[in-house]
Design an enzyme around this catalytic site. Structure first.
Site, short mmCIF file in Angstrom:
data_model
loop_
_atom_site.label_atom_id
_atom_site.label_comp_id
_atom_site.label_asym_id
_atom_site.label_seq_id
_atom_site.Cartn_x
_atom_site.Cartn_y
_atom_site.Cartn_z
N GLU A 1 -6.43 -10.80 -1.14
CA GLU A 1 -7.25 -10.57 0.07
C GLU A 1 -8.72 -10.44 -0.30
OE1 GLU A 1 -5.61 -7.31 2.36
OE2 GLU A 1 -3.56 -7.91 1.94
N GLU B 1 0.79 -1.24 0.00
CA GLU B 1 0.00 0.00 0.00
C GLU B 1 0.82 1.29 0.00
OE1 GLU B 1 -2.76 -0.34 3.25
OE2 GLU B 1 -3.71 -2.12 2.44
C1 XIL Z 1 -6.13 -6.26 8.41
C2 XIL Z 1 -6.46 -7.39 9.36
O1 XIL Z 1 -7.36 -8.26 8.75
C3 XIL Z 1 -7.02 -6.82 10.64
O2 XIL Z 1 -7.20 -7.84 11.60
C4 XIL Z 1 -6.10 -5.74 11.20
O3 XIL Z 1 -6.73 -5.12 12.31
C5 XIL Z 1 -5.79 -4.69 10.16
O4 XIL Z 1 -5.27 -5.32 9.00
N1 XIL Z 1 -4.91 -4.74 3.70
C6 XIL Z 1 -3.90 -5.55 4.17
C7 XIL Z 1 -4.15 -6.39 5.37
O5 XIL Z 1 -2.87 -5.64 3.53
O6 XIL Z 1 -2.98 -6.56 6.13
C8 XIL Z 1 -5.23 -5.84 6.23
O7 XIL Z 1 -5.50 -6.79 7.27
C9 XIL Z 1 -6.47 -5.56 5.41
C10 XIL Z 1 -6.17 -4.53 4.37
#
Ligand code: XIL
Length: 364
Positions: free
Chosen positions: A263, A154
């Protein structure tokens, strides 16, 4: 003695039967097309029914939180691998692969990484030294056990404008834009056999599609290796369009990159600014999805998997962000205490209509 043996056998059989899943495995079903993954953490490991769901449906896992910079190097030089190791070992012992997430990010990174003992911002060289130590230690620890990494997460700006990168990230402020090139060089050195990915959200649309491509060019121009792009795919039912997602997959493939869907989830709610106040509609599906929304979600998932299958020459993995609706991060992000239903399995771990819709894509 014989009685005890029989009793133990019956109990064992009972526990196996109690957790045996009835529906076919996603991973086996799509094995000829791509690898199915799930984002999991120690909470999933502790719950036998959830872990059973993971082992039944996934062939690869991503550790949801325990490998991020904060949990892994909470104090300078003190690396805590125990939590992440529990998940990695359990997955690998069951024959699953592991995708590493994430070496560098502007979130879930400890404050100390950016300051000295007097709490002053460190300089560029010190920052690069700290990144180098973090990357080489973590990748070194998992070498041979984690086959691919989200090297950096990101870094691209969301809003249209002149600047490709997120300029308020501490590493950007201290090092400048080339920290991305630097960390890819460090990662390639730390584990020459690992596949190296750039991972982000909103890559399905502009401006981030083109920004990601320019980032890849910069890494390559600096002599770095970048093997692919992780499209996070945190999606809504109506947006982005299948055409947009397809355009990004094609653009990344044309640039010679592998594409992982890293994701995947589909929120049944509209996007809201993080931290927004909870509205009644955020808990609108507290007692479950309406039949109509469940069907719209199923259709959306079917469209997505039809797209992924069409491009399975470049899409090597499709990973869901979390295991079932009750464990989804979307129940607390972007709105705390929202009730969302973004996955293929409901809060009782049962397959939803979206599950069947996904499986039927291959019958078309
Ligand atoms: C999220 C997790 O799922 C949560 O438990 C945590 O509080 C925050 O991070 N993009 C990403 C992930 O790359 O690491 C994130 O995961 C969701 C968004």
């Amino acid at each position: 003695m014989q009685c005890v043996r029989i009793l133990v056998a019956v109990l064992l059989m009972g526990s196996v039967l109690a957790t045996e899943r009835q529906e076919p495995s996603l991973a086996q079903h799509f094995a000829d097309h791509f690898t199915i993954g799930m984002g999991v953490d120690v909470a999933d490991l502790r719950d036998p029914a959830v872990w059973d769901l993971v082992l039944h449906h996934a062939a690869i896992i991503t550790v949801e939180n325990s490998m991020k910079p904060s949990p892994i190097q909470r104090e300078p030089g003190q690396f805590s691998f125990a939590r992440a190791n529990r998940v990695v070992d359990a997955a690998r012992n069951a024959g699953l692969k592991v995708h590493g997430h994430t070496l560098v990010w502007h979130r879930q990174t400890p404050d100390w990484m950016h300051v000295d003992a007097q709490d002053e911002r460190i300089d560029r060289d010190q920052a690069l030294e700290r990144l180098h130590r973090h990357i080489s230690t973590v990748m070194g620890h998992y070498r041979g056990r984690v086959e691919s990494w989200d090297v950096i997460n990101e870094v691209l700006a969301d809003a249209p404008g002149d600047e490709d990168m997120r300029t308020d990230a501490p590493w950007y402020e201290i090092i400048g834009p080339d920290y991305v090139e630097q960390v890819f060089l460090m990662a390639a050195e730390a584990d020459p056999d690992a596949l190296l990915f750039y991972n982000d959200y909103n890559l399905e649309t502009e401006p981030k599609r083109s920004r990601a491509l320019r980032l890849v060019e910069r890494v390559r121009a600096a002599g770095g290796r970048i093997d692919g792009i992780g499209i996070q795919a945190h999606l809504q039912i109506d947006t982005p369009s299948i055409e947009d997602i397809e355009a990004s997959i094609r653009a990344f493939a044309d640039a010679g990159l592998k594409v992982y869907i890293t994701e995947l989830d589909v929120s049944v709610h509209p996007w809201r600014q993080p931290g927004s106040e909870l509205l009644p509609e955020d808990r609108g599906y507290e007692d479950g999805l309406s039949e109509e929304t469940a069907q719209r979600l199923a259709q959306r998932y079917a469209d997505l998997f039809a797209l992924f299958v069409r491009h399975s020459d470049v899409i090597e993995r499709v990973t869901f962000w979390n295991t079932h609706d009750g464990r989804s991060w979307l129940n607390y992000f972007p709105v705390q205490d929202r009730v969302d239903h973004p996955l293929l399995f409901d809060r009782q771990l049962q397959p939803k209509p979206a599950f069947s819709a996904v499986m039927e894509v291959l019958d078309r």
